[in-house]
Design a protein around this motif. Structure first.
Motif, PDB file in Angstrom:
ATOM      1  N   LEU A  41      30.089  24.438  34.216  1.00  0.00           N
ATOM      2  CA  LEU A  41      28.973  25.321  34.542  1.00  0.00           C
ATOM      3  C   LEU A  41      27.991  24.628  35.483  1.00  0.00           C
ATOM      4  O   LEU A  41      27.501  25.230  36.438  1.00  0.00           O
ATOM      5  CB  LEU A  41      28.280  25.778  33.253  1.00  0.00           C
ATOM      6  N   MET A  42      27.728  23.338  35.247  1.00  0.00           N
ATOM      7  CA  MET A  42      26.828  22.588  36.125  1.00  0.00           C
ATOM      8  C   MET A  42      27.437  22.429  37.519  1.00  0.00           C
ATOM      9  O   MET A  42      26.720  22.483  38.520  1.00  0.00           O
ATOM     10  CB  MET A  42      26.470  21.235  35.515  1.00  0.00           C
ATOM     11  N   GLU A  43      28.760  22.247  37.595  1.00  0.00           N
ATOM     12  CA  GLU A  43      29.422  22.190  38.908  1.00  0.00           C
ATOM     13  C   GLU A  43      29.269  23.517  39.639  1.00  0.00           C
ATOM     14  O   GLU A  43      29.050  23.542  40.843  1.00  0.00           O
ATOM     15  CB  GLU A  43      30.916  21.896  38.740  1.00  0.00           C
ATOM     16  N   GLN A  44      29.397  24.606  38.921  1.00  0.00           N
ATOM     17  CA  GLN A  44      29.367  25.946  39.516  1.00  0.00           C
ATOM     18  C   GLN A  44      27.959  26.388  39.880  1.00  0.00           C
ATOM     19  O   GLN A  44      27.727  26.908  40.970  1.00  0.00           O
ATOM     20  CB  GLN A  44      29.987  26.928  38.519  1.00  0.00           C
ATOM     21  N   GLU A  45      27.014  26.201  38.964  1.00  0.00           N
ATOM     22  CA  GLU A  45      25.667  26.752  39.137  1.00  0.00           C
ATOM     23  C   GLU A  45      24.630  25.718  39.575  1.00  0.00           C
ATOM     24  O   GLU A  45      23.542  26.094  39.990  1.00  0.00           O
ATOM     25  CB  GLU A  45      25.197  27.387  37.820  1.00  0.00           C
ATOM     26  N   GLY A  46      24.958  24.446  39.440  1.00  0.00           N
ATOM     27  CA  GLY A  46      24.008  23.366  39.719  1.00  0.00           C
ATOM     28  C   GLY A  46      23.356  22.891  38.438  1.00  0.00           C
ATOM     29  O   GLY A  46      23.029  23.700  37.558  1.00  0.00           O
ATOM     30  N   ARG A  47      23.174  21.591  38.345  1.00  0.00           N
ATOM     31  CA  ARG A  47      22.630  20.997  37.121  1.00  0.00           C
ATOM     32  C   ARG A  47      21.249  21.559  36.773  1.00  0.00           C
ATOM     33  O   ARG A  47      20.977  21.877  35.616  1.00  0.00           O
ATOM     34  CB  ARG A  47      22.565  19.468  37.260  1.00  0.00           C
ATOM     35  N   GLU A  48      20.370  21.668  37.742  1.00  0.00           N
ATOM     36  CA  GLU A  48      19.004  22.128  37.458  1.00  0.00           C
ATOM     37  C   GLU A  48      18.979  23.575  36.980  1.00  0.00           C
ATOM     38  O   GLU A  48      18.195  23.918  36.092  1.00  0.00           O
ATOM     39  CB  GLU A  48      18.100  21.926  38.679  1.00  0.00           C
ATOM     40  N   ALA A  49      19.851  24.422  37.534  1.00  0.00           N
ATOM     41  CA  ALA A  49      19.905  25.821  37.092  1.00  0.00           C
ATOM     42  C   ALA A  49      20.393  25.914  35.647  1.00  0.00           C
ATOM     43  O   ALA A  49      19.865  26.698  34.849  1.00  0.00           O
ATOM     44  CB  ALA A  49      20.817  26.629  38.014  1.00  0.00           C
ATOM     45  N   VAL A  50      21.386  25.105  35.307  1.00  0.00           N
ATOM     46  CA  VAL A  50      21.913  25.113  33.935  1.00  0.00           C
ATOM     47  C   VAL A  50      20.885  24.534  32.975  1.00  0.00           C
ATOM     48  O   VAL A  50      20.671  25.066  31.885  1.00  0.00           O
ATOM     49  CB  VAL A  50      23.264  24.359  33.860  1.00  0.00           C
ATOM     50  N   LYS A  51      20.229  23.473  33.395  1.00  0.00           N
ATOM     51  CA  LYS A  51      19.178  22.872  32.574  1.00  0.00           C
ATOM     52  C   LYS A  51      18.062  23.890  32.325  1.00  0.00           C
ATOM     53  O   LYS A  51      17.551  24.001  31.205  1.00  0.00           O
ATOM     54  CB  LYS A  51      18.639  21.629  33.282  1.00  0.00           C
ATOM     55  N   ALA A  52      17.714  24.665  33.363  1.00  0.00           N
ATOM     56  CA  ALA A  52      16.673  25.686  33.224  1.00  0.00           C
ATOM     57  C   ALA A  52      17.104  26.805  32.270  1.00  0.00           C
ATOM     58  O   ALA A  52      16.265  27.418  31.607  1.00  0.00           O
ATOM     59  CB  ALA A  52      16.323  26.278  34.596  1.00  0.00           C
ATOM     60  N   LEU A  53      18.395  27.048  32.167  1.00  0.00           N
ATOM     61  CA  LEU A  53      18.928  28.051  31.247  1.00  0.00           C
ATOM     62  C   LEU A  53      18.901  27.550  29.806  1.00  0.00           C
ATOM     63  O   LEU A  53      18.520  28.278  28.891  1.00  0.00           O
ATOM     64  CB  LEU A  53      20.370  28.412  31.644  1.00  0.00           C
ATOM     65  N   ILE A  54      19.299  26.289  29.593  1.00  0.00           N
ATOM     66  CA  ILE A  54      19.530  25.786  28.237  1.00  0.00           C
ATOM     67  C   ILE A  54      18.349  25.038  27.633  1.00  0.00           C
ATOM     68  O   ILE A  54      18.040  25.210  26.451  1.00  0.00           O
ATOM     69  CB  ILE A  54      20.794  24.897  28.217  1.00  0.00           C
ATOM     70  N   LYS A  55      17.664  24.206  28.422  1.00  0.00           N
ATOM     71  CA  LYS A  55      16.623  23.347  27.853  1.00  0.00           C
ATOM     72  C   LYS A  55      15.494  24.110  27.158  1.00  0.00           C
ATOM     73  O   LYS A  55      15.080  23.720  26.057  1.00  0.00           O
ATOM     74  CB  LYS A  55      16.071  22.390  28.910  1.00  0.00           C
ATOM     75  N   PRO A  56      14.985  25.208  27.723  1.00  0.00           N
ATOM     76  CA  PRO A  56      13.938  25.946  26.998  1.00  0.00           C
ATOM     77  C   PRO A  56      14.434  26.534  25.664  1.00  0.00           C
ATOM     78  O   PRO A  56      13.695  26.560  24.686  1.00  0.00           O
ATOM     79  CB  PRO A  56      13.532  27.061  27.965  1.00  0.00           C
ATOM     80  N   VAL A  57      15.691  26.967  25.634  1.00  0.00           N
ATOM     81  CA  VAL A  57      16.271  27.504  24.405  1.00  0.00           C
ATOM     82  C   VAL A  57      16.396  26.380  23.378  1.00  0.00           C
ATOM     83  O   VAL A  57      16.089  26.559  22.191  1.00  0.00           O
ATOM     84  CB  VAL A  57      17.640  28.166  24.691  1.00  0.00           C
ATOM     85  N   PHE A  58      16.829  25.213  23.843  1.00  0.00           N
ATOM     86  CA  PHE A  58      16.925  24.026  22.991  1.00  0.00           C
ATOM     87  C   PHE A  58      15.570  23.669  22.408  1.00  0.00           C
ATOM     88  O   PHE A  58      15.422  23.482  21.193  1.00  0.00           O
ATOM     89  CB  PHE A  58      17.506  22.864  23.810  1.00  0.00           C
ATOM     90  N   ARG A  59      14.554  23.576  23.254  1.00  0.00           N
ATOM     91  CA  ARG A  59      13.202  23.214  22.787  1.00  0.00           C
ATOM     92  C   ARG A  59      12.695  24.202  21.733  1.00  0.00           C
ATOM     93  O   ARG A  59      12.146  23.806  20.715  1.00  0.00           O
ATOM     94  CB  ARG A  59      12.222  23.171  23.969  1.00  0.00           C
ATOM     95  N   GLU A  60      12.893  25.484  21.997  1.00  0.00           N
ATOM     96  CA  GLU A  60      12.450  26.506  21.049  1.00  0.00           C
ATOM     97  C   GLU A  60      13.202  26.374  19.719  1.00  0.00           C
ATOM     98  O   GLU A  60      12.604  26.468  18.649  1.00  0.00           O
ATOM     99  CB  GLU A  60      12.670  27.898  21.640  1.00  0.00           C
ATOM    100  N   ALA A  61      14.505  26.157  19.791  1.00  0.00           N
ATOM    101  CA  ALA A  61      15.307  26.028  18.566  1.00  0.00           C
ATOM    102  C   ALA A  61      14.856  24.820  17.744  1.00  0.00           C
ATOM    103  O   ALA A  61      14.749  24.908  16.517  1.00  0.00           O
ATOM    104  CB  ALA A  61      16.788  25.920  18.913  1.00  0.00           C
ATOM    105  N   VAL A  62      14.570  23.711  18.410  1.00  0.00           N
ATOM    106  CA  VAL A  62      14.098  22.515  17.702  1.00  0.00           C
ATOM    107  C   VAL A  62      12.717  22.781  17.110  1.00  0.00           C
ATOM    108  O   VAL A  62      12.475  22.506  15.931  1.00  0.00           O
ATOM    109  CB  VAL A  62      14.082  21.278  18.638  1.00  0.00           C
ATOM    110  N   ASP A  63      11.818  23.340  17.913  1.00  0.00           N
ATOM    111  CA  ASP A  63      10.448  23.610  17.446  1.00  0.00           C
ATOM    112  C   ASP A  63      10.415  24.585  16.273  1.00  0.00           C
ATOM    113  O   ASP A  63       9.584  24.467  15.382  1.00  0.00           O
ATOM    114  CB  ASP A  63       9.588  24.174  18.584  1.00  0.00           C
TER     115      ASP A  63
END
Length: 200
Positions: A122-144
């Motif tokens: 997915l990072m190869e296809q969409e770019g690392r920053e785009a994938v990070k922008a998709l997943i990292k906020p969801v991760f932070r919310e799930a942890v919080d």
């Protein structure tokens, strides 16, 4: 399971080392089918799956990893540590530890590592920053909000994605109720990679 349903070496995975043909090999590789990845892997096969007696690094024993299309899995499984732990959302070390047999734990590790493979692609296809922008906020919310499926899922956004992907296979009902945002994240990643869960 018929031959048409099986994940095939040479078609879905270019090579398998350390797993002789037989029941254990079928159990482990069936994880890709359970995850709905049979058609996807037919289009974009894994390079290899390598099973060894034990995997170690500076941190000690570990159960699997993914490096450039190769998934390595440790056959060493200790009951009460690597498998056989009753599943309690957010309290298990990993989704794999709640498997009831060593073979099932290896299968779940395989599915977790397939999650890393999908994330890498997915990072190869969409770019690392785009994938990070998709997943990292969801991760932070799930942890919080204490919604992560396992302790491993709390480590970083990569592990969160892979453990949530594993939960989508093995603990689907709990995932949709306890971390619906994580479930939607996995579905969005599947859509971007054109992985239909109906593959299986």
């Amino acid at each position: 399971m018929s031959d048409q349903e099986r994940i095939k070496v040479g078609q879905h995975i270019q090579e398998v080392e350390g797993l002789r043909p037989g029941a254990v090999r079928r159990t482990v590789l069936r994880g890709a089918q359970l995850a709905g990845l049979d058609q996807y892997l037919a289009r974009a096969p894994l390079k290899s799956v390598r099973v060894s007696g034990e995997l170690r690094d500076d941190g000690g024993h570990f159960t699997g990893d993914h490096i450039c299309g190769t998934i390595r899995i440790s056959a060493r499984r200790v009951q009460g540590e690597d498998y056989g732990i009753p599943f309690r959302w957010g309290e298990v070390a990993t989704v794999a530890t709640s498997a009831t047999t060593p073979e099932q734990a290896m299968q779940r590790t395989f599915v977790h590592e397939l999650g890393h493979c999908l994330l890498y692609r997915l990072m190869e296809q969409e770019g690392r920053e785009a994938v990070k922008a998709l997943i990292k906020p969801v991760f932070r919310e799930a942890v919080d909000m204490s919604r992560t499926v396992s302790e491993r899922a709390e480590e970083n956004w990569h592990e969160y994605f892979c453990e949530t992907f594993s939960a989508s296979v093995y603990h689907h009902r709990e995932l949709t109720s306890r971390d619906p945002v994580g479930y939607r994240m996995v579905q969005q990643a599947r859509a971007l990679l054109e992985v239909d869960h109906g593959d299986s």
